[in-house]
Each structure stands twice: as C-alpha cells, then as structure tokens.
Design an enzyme around this catalytic site. Structure first.
Site: not given
Length: 391
Positions: A9, A103-104
């Site tokens: 993350d 974003d992950e």
C-alpha cells in the site's frame, strides 16, 4: 511454507507524489482536492490526518478541521505515471501480481520459499527497492491470506512492515481491535456493541448461525470469518489481462451521489490513463458497489461502440451507479474497463468516428501536457468551486 501474500500500500499516495515534486509541501498539512461546496478530499498527507481529515470527506468539513491546509489540484496523469513505476517493480518481484487500485496491490509468493525463504526479509527488500527507484514509501503486510495481509499493511503506517505468522492471526486480530478491524464500519460497530460485544475475543465466542441471526446473512458470515482469520474472499480471483480496474475502500462509509460521482471521476481517469499507457481500447464498463452491510453488487454496460476516453467511462459509470445506488453508506466503489483489446483509434464503421477521434486525441494531449507537472483539466469535468484553490 504455506501460503504467503504481500499487500503493498503506497503511503498517502497522491499527497506523497505532490511532496516528491514540491519539497516545500513536506511536513505540512496537504489536501488533494478543491475547496468547493460539492467537492471531497481525494486524499491528504499524514499531517492533515492528525486534524481528523480523511479521504472522501467533504472539503468544507476538511477545511473546518484544518483551516491552514494547503489544497492542491490533483495531477492524475502524474499519479498514474508514479503508480506504474511502483507497480512495475512489484510485478517484477513475483508472478502472482494483483493490482486492485492505483495505490495498492497484492503479491502471491506461495510456493516460492526457495527464492524467498524469509518473507519478512523479502518484503523489506521490496520496500527498499521501491523507495530507491521511485522516491516513495510503501507499507507492506505479510500473511497467509490476502485479507490478513491487507489488515497488516495498515497496522504500522506509514513506511511500515508487519508480518503475521499463521499461528498468530487471532492474536493479531485482537491487537487490531473491533474499532480498527478492516471492513467493520460505524453502523456495524454500533450494532455489535448494542449486543454487548466489546472486543474481537467476545465476538469470536459466537457461532456462525448466532451471528447470522443477530446481524443478517452477509454481515454475520463476514464477522464470523474475519475474527477467526478466515479470508472472507473479498479479493479472490485475479485481475485478467483483458480488463483494467480501479477500486477504493472508504473509511468511514461514503454517502450521496455527489461524493460518489466525484470518486468515479477520479477512478475513470486513472483507468483511462492505464489504458492509454497500454495503447488499448475497452468495450465494457463495470461498476462494483459494496454497502455498509457487506452486500456487494456489480453492474455492467457494453455500448455499441468502443470506449475511448475517461469521459466515456465516467458517463457510463455514473449511469450504472444511479441504477444501483440505494442512498445508503458505501464501503467500496470500483470501476473496471473490460473487453480490452490493443488499439489506439476508433474502428472504421463506428458512429460519430470523427468526434470519438477528436475526444481521444484531446485526452492524449491533456495527458501529455500533464507529464511535466502542468495542471490541465477539461472544463466539463470541473465541479462547483473547483477553480478556486489555496496554494
């Protein structure tokens, strides 16, 4: 060694990219969003979070909590570029790669004990490589399931690394506690406490049938699984090469079409950026919706012609959301572009081919101008009050 999953993350991703490009923002409360009455905070720095600001919060509320915050106009092309840098590094680390948002991502290292005999050491190596090559920090959770790995990545943020052994999963869940247990929203937490249940340990004493009786089928089964470390299957399956997806989990739940449609705008742009990078065109838009009671729905639409711009994705996604949204709290929202095939231009024979070509060319021009940090946005996508921003 059994199953091993990493959840990676990026820490306060949009805000971190802005601080990377603008060192003068570092150490200051920073909000990505517009101070307009109908706008929401896309994300914020950890300095702003200390004031209670969080993603998907109305900007008017965020600025009341943190009146001295710096508000910047998000550069989504730049975020997409940095995301691709990070995801390429993660993808090269192990074959079991699953990106779930800008974003992950997850990595499945199961069966790779000869290459990575010490998962914690491997995760540290991955973190260092990402920081060295991109300038960004990530938090990584390591566990025997995707669910526990996701929970672990949030445990020591920012720049954290948490390894949860299989035999310690229930102890870890107890350490996280009910209030911070991922997937348990405010309304669910209140319902649990009304039953006199105040901890994960006490919740674990109830059987599945009892929890279903108290909280309904979806919530009951979910609660039974997560307090025992059983992956509820939220992230089962793989993202196929013929689809590009983006989803966001909200904490707390998000209400209202205005806030949700703005999230769809951001996600539609990110999905199209990835499609443009891949020189691809899509056929189908799908919206995924998870409510506060964990009930999950997907709805899709395949127009007669291809999907060539973020406007196309956003228009269809909003239409699908309006059909499915029931005016209650939303825990997760996702958009995917399916039926993706290689191509740059509208196919011959499609209706309004000239207009579609102009839209795609315009989008490419906007994205190319944004590469160097220039803030460019089509007027049609600007909402009330978004032109005024505080620097």
């Amino acid at each position: 060694m059994g199953n091993v999953f990493f959840h990676i993350d990026l820490d306060a991703f949009f805000a971190s990219v802005e601080c990377l490009d603008h060192p003068e923002y570092r150490g200051k409360p920073l909000i990505i969003g517009y101070p307009g009455p109908r706008s929401v905070a896309s994300t914020c720095s950890y300095e702003a979070r200390k004031y209670g600001v969080h993603s998907a919060m109305p900007m008017t509320t965020a600025l009341k909590l943190c009146p001295d915050a710096i508000c910047v106009w998000g550069n989504h092309r730049r975020y997409s570029e940095k995301s691709k840098e990070v995801m390429d590094i993660i993808r090269s680390f192990a074959p079991g790669f699953l990106q779930v948002s800008i974003d992950e991502a997850f990595l499945d290292l199961s069966g790779m004990n000869r290459i990575y005999p010490l998962p914690g050491k491997a995760a540290r190596s991955l973190k260092e490589k990402i920081l060295r090559e991109t300038g960004l920090t990530v938090s990584i959770g390591v566990a025997s399931s995707r669910f526990i790995a996701k929970l672990a990545s949030d445990y020591h943020k920012p720049d954290g690394l948490t390894v949860v052994p299989k035999e310690k999963e229930e102890d870890f869940i107890d350490a996280v506690g009910l209030e911070k247990l991922w997937g348990v929203g405010k309304s669910t937490l209140e319902a649990i406490k009304r039953k006199g249940i105040t901890s994960t340990k006490s919740l674990r004493k109830f059987g599945k049938d009892e929890l279903i009786y108290m909280f309904g089928a979806s919530s009951g089964e979910y609660l039974y699984s997560i307090v025992r470390g059983i992956d509820p299957g939220i992230y089962q399956g793989e993202v196929k090469s013929h689809s590009i997806s983006e989803e966001r989990t909200f904490w707390p739940d998000v209400y209202g079409m205005d806030a949700l449609s703005q999230e769809l705008l951001f996600m539609s742009q990110n999905v199209m950026f990835r499609a443009l990078d891949e020189k691809s065109v899509g056929r189908t838009v799908t919206v995924k919706l998870r409510y506060g009671d964990f009930s999950t729905f997907t709805i899709s639409e395949t127009p007669k012609s291809g999907i060539y711009s973020s406007d196309d994705i956003y228009r269809i996604a909003c239409h699908l959301l309006e059909k499915k949204y029931n005016n209650t709290g939303v825990r997760l929202l996702g958009v995917s572009l399916g039926g993706v095939y290689e191509g740059e231009n509208p196919e011959q024979g499609e209706f309004f081919i000239e207009k579609k070509q102009k839209l795609r060319d315009l989008e490419k021009t906007i994205l190319n101008l944004s590469k160097d940090g220039k803030v460019v946005k089509r007027a049609a996508s600007i909402k009330d009050g978004e032109l005024a921003h505080k620097e």
